[in-house]
Design a protein around this motif. Sequence first.
Motif, PDB file in Angstrom:
ATOM      1  N   GLY A  69       0.820  -1.202   0.000  1.00  0.00           N
ATOM      2  CA  GLY A  69       0.000   0.000   0.000  1.00  0.00           C
ATOM      3  C   GLY A  69       0.851   1.247   0.000  1.00  0.00           C
ATOM      4  O   GLY A  69       2.085   1.189   0.050  1.00  0.00           O
ATOM      5  N   THR A  70       0.202   2.400  -0.036  1.00  0.00           N
ATOM      6  CA  THR A  70       0.917   3.675  -0.087  1.00  0.00           C
ATOM      7  C   THR A  70       0.397   4.614   0.992  1.00  0.00           C
ATOM      8  O   THR A  70      -0.694   4.429   1.535  1.00  0.00           O
ATOM      9  CB  THR A  70       0.732   4.345  -1.466  1.00  0.00           C
ATOM     10  N   GLY A  71       1.206   5.635   1.271  1.00  0.00           N
ATOM     11  CA  GLY A  71       0.801   6.646   2.239  1.00  0.00           C
ATOM     12  C   GLY A  71       0.617   6.076   3.633  1.00  0.00           C
ATOM     13  O   GLY A  71       1.261   5.107   4.035  1.00  0.00           O
ATOM     14  N   GLU A  72      -0.305   6.692   4.384  1.00  0.00           N
ATOM     15  CA  GLU A  72      -0.557   6.254   5.756  1.00  0.00           C
ATOM     16  C   GLU A  72      -1.192   4.876   5.824  1.00  0.00           C
ATOM     17  O   GLU A  72      -1.177   4.230   6.870  1.00  0.00           O
ATOM     18  CB  GLU A  72      -1.457   7.279   6.463  1.00  0.00           C
TER      19      GLU A  72
END
Length: 449
Positions: A408-411
């Motif tokens: 996944g990406t980001g937070e």
Amino acid sequence: MVKIIKRKSLGLQPVYDIGVEGDHNFLLESGLIAANCFNKSHSTAYAYVTYQTAYLKANYPTEYMAALLTGNSGNKDKIKIYIARCIDMGINVEPPDINRSHIDFTPVGKKILFGLSAVPNLGDGAIESILMARKENKVDFKSFPDFCSIVDLRTVNRRTLETLIHCGAFDKINENRNQLVQSLDPVISWAQKRAKERISGQMNLFDMLGGGTTGDNSETKSFDTAPRLAQVTDFAPQERLKKEKEILGFYVSANPLNTIKAAVDIVSPVSLAHLGDYKRKKISAIALVSAVKIIMTKKGDAMAFLQLEDLTGQAEGVVFPSTFAEVEEYLQEDARLIFWGKADSKDDKVQFIVESVEPVEEAQMIIVELTVQQARDRRIQNNLKSILQQQAGNDKEGGKIRVVARIGTGEEGKFVRLDRKFWVQNDRAAVTALSNANYQARSTYILPH
């Protein structure tokens, strides 16, 4: 109540027996035979207590852990284990506080305040004197001289004061522990003179006007003014924690390993508390070296015994002569190291047989970036495993450089630890191989540089 009239061996009898060795059957006055039995009522009582305990821990975790710490306040080893458990449960155990701590560990919201009964060198008289002074004055101690002028220094002696300083009890009113230690003698002398004057019924002008002590920064111009505290810098953080541990037997205000806890959670080495679950397996663990003992074998070769500790517990490390020369330079007290080796047992005690070490600051890992779709794709998974196994070298259990997948990406991105057999030998070669296969990968240090 049944009266036992005599005791003798009756051989094999048709009674329930849990296997106690030797002569254990009893002849009762009624003529019946009693054995060591675990009856239903006893089992029910144990089950009920277990249920109550589990209920309290699940619904009142802070209060439960505070009671557990209080019940073991005289056992340093257990306190350390329970504090580590509190950390895992998200409960912070605060250091002793001269203005807030009570005899027992006290739950304060989602935190636990350290109990004075668990502080070494504090007898019942000293604790009672501190709590009584706090109760009678109905105000917080404003400064170190203020505290010394109010409590009974016959029970709260110099050794007690030094203990309270090093364990952090005065940090809320003065966090410079070295300044307080250097000021002990003049402040104690001043406070004792004030106490004698109060006993003799004499009062100074400031007392009659309600002034009392003039604070930490007043000049020592007369008998009635508090001495100025020594103008010195505080202990270095490492020395500060070392002295705290010497007093308490463990860290409470901080821990040298706390700063790397996030890294430990990601790379997930074996914790010392569970070392016994990995006997005869090649493992790694991040630990602090709290003591080093070097000895000479009968052949004249050097080896070492280490006292290791992490946030979960302690263990003994053994460095045999075949390994000692390679790792000697790293075996220093308070060093944070990654240890490689195997767990073994001797005299019912689990030991960590050290085969190699690596400073935590130099340890690296590889992060492979994957989308959620890629992580679910079986073909991509198998291809990734194949590449990593090729980079693991000849070691059946993998290399020494950890591999972590970030999905996944980001937070919303989550770190997933790959099994030990997928660790690699060379970070650059592994990153190149992964990049050539269209994987987004990078090598980085476990700790930020």
